[in-house]
Design a protein around this motif. Structure first.
Motif, PDB file in Angstrom:
ATOM      1  N   ASP A  11      49.613  12.920 -13.730  1.00 53.36           N
ATOM      2  CA  ASP A  11      48.265  12.994 -14.276  1.00 53.36           C
ATOM      3  C   ASP A  11      47.249  12.624 -13.198  1.00 53.36           C
ATOM      4  O   ASP A  11      47.357  11.576 -12.550  1.00 53.36           O
ATOM      5  N   VAL A  13      43.634  11.634 -13.064  1.00 55.30           N
ATOM      6  CA  VAL A  13      42.687  11.132 -14.061  1.00 55.30           C
ATOM      7  C   VAL A  13      41.369  10.754 -13.394  1.00 55.30           C
ATOM      8  O   VAL A  13      41.348   9.999 -12.410  1.00 55.30           O
ATOM      9  N   ALA A  96      48.552  17.385 -14.658  1.00 55.21           N
ATOM     10  CA  ALA A  96      47.508  17.456 -15.687  1.00 55.21           C
ATOM     11  C   ALA A  96      46.239  16.887 -15.085  1.00 55.21           C
ATOM     12  O   ALA A  96      46.230  15.772 -14.560  1.00 55.21           O
ATOM     13  N   SER A  97      45.166  17.670 -15.135  1.00 54.82           N
ATOM     14  CA  SER A  97      43.858  17.209 -14.700  1.00 54.82           C
ATOM     15  C   SER A  97      43.124  16.681 -15.934  1.00 54.82           C
ATOM     16  O   SER A  97      42.878  17.427 -16.881  1.00 54.82           O
ATOM     17  N   ILE A  98      42.814  15.380 -15.932  1.00 52.04           N
ATOM     18  CA  ILE A  98      42.304  14.719 -17.132  1.00 52.04           C
ATOM     19  C   ILE A  98      40.952  14.077 -16.849  1.00 52.04           C
ATOM     20  O   ILE A  98      40.814  13.260 -15.934  1.00 52.04           O
ATOM     21  N   ASN A 106      39.200  12.438 -24.130  1.00 54.80           N
ATOM     22  CA  ASN A 106      39.672  13.100 -22.922  1.00 54.80           C
ATOM     23  C   ASN A 106      39.672  14.614 -23.049  1.00 54.80           C
ATOM     24  O   ASN A 106      39.679  15.167 -24.144  1.00 54.80           O
ATOM     25  N   ILE A 108      41.776  17.846 -21.069  1.00 55.80           N
ATOM     26  CA  ILE A 108      42.966  17.990 -20.222  1.00 55.80           C
ATOM     27  C   ILE A 108      43.213  19.456 -19.893  1.00 55.80           C
ATOM     28  O   ILE A 108      43.165  20.323 -20.781  1.00 55.80           O
ATOM     29  N   THR A 247      44.287   8.769 -23.858  1.00 62.85           N
ATOM     30  CA  THR A 247      45.385   9.530 -23.256  1.00 62.85           C
ATOM     31  C   THR A 247      46.730   8.900 -23.621  1.00 62.85           C
ATOM     32  O   THR A 247      46.920   7.699 -23.480  1.00 62.85           O
TER      33      THR A 247
END
Length: 301
Positions: A11, A13, A96-98, A106, A108, A247
Motif C-alpha cells: 500500500d 498511502v 494499492a495507491s491510497i 479513503n 483506493i 483502511t
C-alpha cells in the motif's frame, strides 16, 4: 487451520486534506508504504486475532521485486505459512495507491501485478493444504475463474467457505450456493442482489434467496447486519470511536469474525468480536499496521 486465497499488495498511502478534483494538483501530507492487499490483510487479521494454536496459511502470488521480498517477510513475521505463496518472475508485486482524507475516508486504486497471475495450477498445488483447512477465505482481487475454482474445490471438500466479494462484481448463483458465509458491504450487497435499496435486511434476505447460506453486511459506523441460517437475523450497532483511518477496517472485521467462528463462537458473538477489533483498527493508520492482536481486543475468543 484457516487458509486464505487472495491478494497481496504493497500500500502506497498518502494523507490529503480532501480528495482532489479531476485535473487538480493537491499538496498532500504524510506518505507511507505499508503492507496490504485484501487477502494479506485478512490473513494477518486471522493470525493476530485467532487462538494461538490456530494455523493460518496463504495461497497467493508475489512479484520478484523489492516489494515482494518485503511482503513475504511481513507475512512470515505474522506467523502465516507462506509455502504456497509463489514468486512470479519478471512481474511486479501488486500495489494499492491510497488517499486518506481528514475525515479518515479513503480512495483506493489497485494495480494487480502478480495478483493477476494466480492460477488454478497454484490451487491444485495447494490441494493438500486446502484439504487440511477448516475455513477457506477468498476475495475478488485475484482472477475470478481462480476464485470460482477455489470455492468449488473447498465446497467439495466440505470446508466452510467464506467469500468477501470485493471489489464488487456480479457472481453467478451457482457460486453463491457454495458459499457458507458471504461478508460484504452495503454497496456490494446491492450489486450482488441486483437491487438498489437502503433496506439492508431485504438485501441480505435476497442474497440468501440467491443461494448464500449466511450473509453479513458491514455498514461502517452504522454497524453490522447478520442474516444466518441457524440463529436468524439481527443488526448490531458499531462501537463509537474517533476514526483516524478506515483502511483495512473491513478486513480486520472479517479476520476477527472468522477467528471467532473457528474457535466455536456463534455468529453474533463472532460479529461482536470482529467489530471490537475493527473499532481499534480505525484509530490507527494504515492497513496491516492498524490490525490489533487478540490480547488488545478485550473479548478474546
Amino acid at each position: 487451520m484457516i487458509v486464505i486465497i487472495g491478494s497481496i499488495n504493497m500500500d502506497l498511502v498518502l494523507r490529503v486534506p480532501r480528495m482532489p478534483m479531476p485535473g487538480e494538483t493537491l499538496a498532500g501530507g504524510k506518505f507511507m508504504t505499508i503492507p496490504g492487499g485484501k487477502g494479506a490483510n485478512q490473513a494477518v487479521a486471522c493470525a493476530r486475532l485467532a487462538r494461538p494454536d490456530t494455523a493460518v496459511a496463504m495461497v497467493a502470488c508475489l512479484g520478484d521485486d523489492a516489494f515482494g521480498a518485503q511482503m513475504r517477510a511481513s507475512i512470515v513475521a505474522n506467523g502465516i505459512d507462506d509455502r504456497h505463496i509463489t514468486d512470479i518472475a519478471n512481474e511486479a508485486t501488486g500495489i494499492a495507491s491510497i488517499l486518506v482524507d481528514e475525515r479518515a475516508q479513503n480512495s483506493i486504486v489497485l494495480a494487480a501485478g502478480a495478483n493477476g497471475r494466480l492460477a488454478i495450477e497454484h490451487l491444485e498445488q495447494a490441494r493438500e493444504l486446502i484439504g487440511a483447512a477448516s475455513i477457506v477465505l477468498l476475495q475478488l482481487e485475484v482472477p475470478i475463474p481462480v476464485v470460482i475454482h477455489a470455492i468449488e474445490m473447498a465446497h467439495a471438500m466440505g470446508k466452510t467457505v467464506v467469500l468477501n466479494p470485493a471489489p464488487a462484481q456480479s457472481l453467478p448463483a451457482s457460486v453463491l450456493s457454495k458459499v457458507d458465509y458471504l461478508i460484504l458491504n452495503e454497496i456490494e450487497a446491492a450489486m450482488l442482489a441486483g437491487q438498489q435499496s437502503d433496506d439492508i435486511a431485504m438485501l441480505a434476505g435476497e442474497l440468501r434467496r440467491h443461494g448464500a447460506r449466511n450473509v453479513v453486511v458491514t455498514l461502517g459506523e452504522k454497524g453490522v447486519h447478520g442474516d444466518f441460517e441457524r440463529v436468524g437475523a439481527r443488526h448490531l450497532p458499531a462501537q463509537q470511536v474517533k476514526a483516524v483511518d478506515t483502511t483495512a477496517a473491513g478486513d480486520t472485521f472479517i479476520g476477527g469474525f472468522i477467528a471467532a467462528l473457528e474457535a466455536g463462537r456463534d455468529e453474533f458473538d463472532a460479529i461482536a468480536y470482529g467489530q471490537a477489533a475493527a473499532a481499534i483498527s480505525v484509530t490507527r493508520e494504515g492497513a496491516q499496521t492498524s490490525i490489533p492482536r487478540r490480547d488488545e481486543v478485550g473479548m478474546a475468543n
